[in-house]
Write a protein that holds these residues in place. Structure first.
Motif, PDB file in Angstrom:
ATOM      1  N   ILE A 341       0.837  -1.205   0.000  1.00  0.00           N
ATOM      2  CA  ILE A 341       0.000   0.000   0.000  1.00  0.00           C
ATOM      3  C   ILE A 341       0.872   1.256   0.000  1.00  0.00           C
ATOM      4  O   ILE A 341       0.652   2.187  -0.791  1.00  0.00           O
ATOM      5  N   ALA A 446      -3.190   0.774  -4.833  1.00  0.00           N
ATOM      6  CA  ALA A 446      -3.125   1.045  -3.393  1.00  0.00           C
ATOM      7  C   ALA A 446      -4.498   0.889  -2.744  1.00  0.00           C
ATOM      8  O   ALA A 446      -4.632   0.283  -1.671  1.00  0.00           O
ATOM      9  N   TYR A 450      -5.794  -2.028  -0.052  1.00  0.00           N
ATOM     10  CA  TYR A 450      -6.306  -1.653   1.270  1.00  0.00           C
ATOM     11  C   TYR A 450      -7.566  -2.449   1.610  1.00  0.00           C
ATOM     12  O   TYR A 450      -7.744  -2.917   2.744  1.00  0.00           O
TER      13      TYR A 450
END
Length: 474
Positions: A341, A446, A450
């Protein structure tokens, strides 16, 4: 669950022999490092193959009068081959074993890599590059699979992330080779690109010879032995002894079942499979969009000679190597998820900054170009880059080759799309458009990570199979 292999016990019920899953790097024998190295060299030849065509395109575009579509097709040809080869080799590896196919797949690279330097037109080059990709696709399925099954759980993240660093080494060697050929054969550009493409056959042959001494995966062989293939029992015990020093060592294999594609979707495993099938192609748009066209973009942003563009691209990858080694050091310590991330976020911000600078200035100073891509490559390989091989640990041993192979097919959709689209984007809306595409896609990676990325650091194969189907993803 009864899935650990060779867990011998004495009269008091205590285990005899080492627990292989808890072994540290200093305890691993030379054979383990040799096996890791031969798998890592698969990453090397993949990178060399990818980057050398990017360099050769600078010659091929004017020599063959390639259109933007033809340029994109040549850049994407090996990726299309990977999309074919990876699931085929992966599926067979789950049924007949890893070792033979692990050696055979690179024959494609040797034969058709050599032939690609002898072609006389676009169609012939496209076909030979496609066939090279089929062999490379086999390695996409087999190398991460073998390392995931050879590595102890305690240091599996290190084994896989450091293996992926050979992608960076192959990139540096590829660009330095291109630089050397550009300098030495600059007066004969038709010979320069031919030598560039044919040179990958040399590396393929070297790796085949190295792999001839590698034994079967101990976890796969153990499962097959439990399914009734008695000849596999000694095969697995022999490898375990080479890895741990004892035939009585405990090693986690996962459930002993026949391979079925349904296992990729059992329980909540469908979320894991979906996560990778979306994550990898989107990441590859950002990764290969820069990997393939770094010399092209760098030259377009101010470096006037092909040799200088190749040298600058090699320097980016030297920086990137530090990202790989950071990942190798921390993947088992703080986990895969946070690093993927964080790395993706920094990459996205970096490209958006590049877009803003280019939009305002319409030109890039050389040092700004170097800084922009150095940051991008470091953080690519600090987090998301090594994960492209690390997620081989997600699937059960019995179906791992198929899982990784199918994931590679989806990844090549992104890689091929990036290879095909980037030249047209640059031609249509300039380098600013390329920066926006790269930045936007990696920021999506990213966000997707998550929400859906599972954490598997230091888990044994049994623990992973217990955790992921139940949906415990974070």
């Amino acid at each position: 669950m009864g899935r650990s292999l060779m867990e011998n016990k004495d009269v008091r019920g205590k285990s005899v022999g080492k627990n292989f899953e808890e072994m540290g790097l200093r305890e691993l024998p030379r054979y383990w490092w040799y096996a890791w190295f031969t798998a890592s060299m698969g990453q090397f030849v993949d990178a060399y193959d990818t980057l050398i065509i990017g360099a050769a395109l600078l010659y091929l575009i004017p020599i063959m009068s390639l259109t933007a579509v033809q340029t994109g097709l040549l850049a994407a040809s090996a990726f299309i081959g990977v999309a074919i080869g990876a699931p085929v080799f992966g599926r067979f590896a789950d049924r007949v074993g890893r070792r033979f196919l692990y050696i055979f797949d690179l024959v494609f690279l040797v034969v058709f890599g050599l032939l690609s330097g002898l072609v006389v037109n676009f169609i012939q080059l496209f076909i030979t590059r496609l066939l090279v990709g089929i062999g490379v696709g086999g390695d996409y399925a087999l190398s991460p699979t073998l390392v995931a099954e050879y590595a102890p759980a305690k240091r599996r993240g290190f084994a896989l992330a450091s293996m992926n660093s050979f992608w960076g080494i192959g990139s540096v060697v590829g660009f330095l080779t291109a630089y050397g050929l550009a300098v030495s054969l600059g007066s004969n550009p038709d010979l320069a690109w031919r030598v560039m493409l044919a040179s990958e056959a040399i590396w393929g042959l070297v790796v085949i010879l190295l792999r001839s001494k590698i034994l079967e995966s101990p976890r796969w062989a153990a499962i097959r032995a439990q399914l009734g293939e008695k000849k596999r029992e000694d095969e697995s015990l022999d490898v375990v002894e080479k890895l741990s020093g004892s035939r009585d060592s405990t090693i986690s294999t996962g459930a002993a079942k026949k391979p079925s594609i349904r296992d990729l979707f059992t329980g909540k495993m469908w979320l894991v499979t979906l996560f990778i099938w979306v994550w990898w192609p989107i990441f590859d748009i950002a990764a290969y969009g820069s990997n393939l066209y770094t010399p092209y973009i760098t030259a377009g942003l101010g470096l006037t000679t092909k040799a200088d563009a190749f040298l600058a691209s090699a320097l980016y990858w030297v920086i990137a190597l530090f990202g790989y080694y950071t990942a190798a050091f921390y993947y088992d310590r703080i986990g895969r998820r946070i690093m993927v991330i964080a790395g993706s976020l920094v990459m996205g911000i970096d490209m958006l900054v590049g877009w803003a600078i280019y939009d305002i200035m319409k030109v890039f100073p050389f040092l700004a170009v170097m800084a922009l891509f150095s940051i991008y490559y470091y953080f690519m390989n600090f987090g998301p880059g090594p994960y492209t091989v690390t997620f081989a640990e997600l699937w059960p041993t019995r179906i791992r080759g198929t899982g990784v192979g199918l994931a590679a097919t989806f990844s090549r959709i992104g890689a091929a799309a990036s290879a095909f689209v980037i030249p047209s984007i640059i031609k249509a809306i300039g380098f600013g458009g390329a920066f926006l595409l790269l930045g936007g896609t990696i920021l999506f990676v990213a966000l997707w990570s998550y929400f859906l990325m599972p954490e598997t650091a230091r888990l044994t194969q049994d623990q992973i199979e217990d955790k992921l189907p139940k949906g415990q993803f974070k």
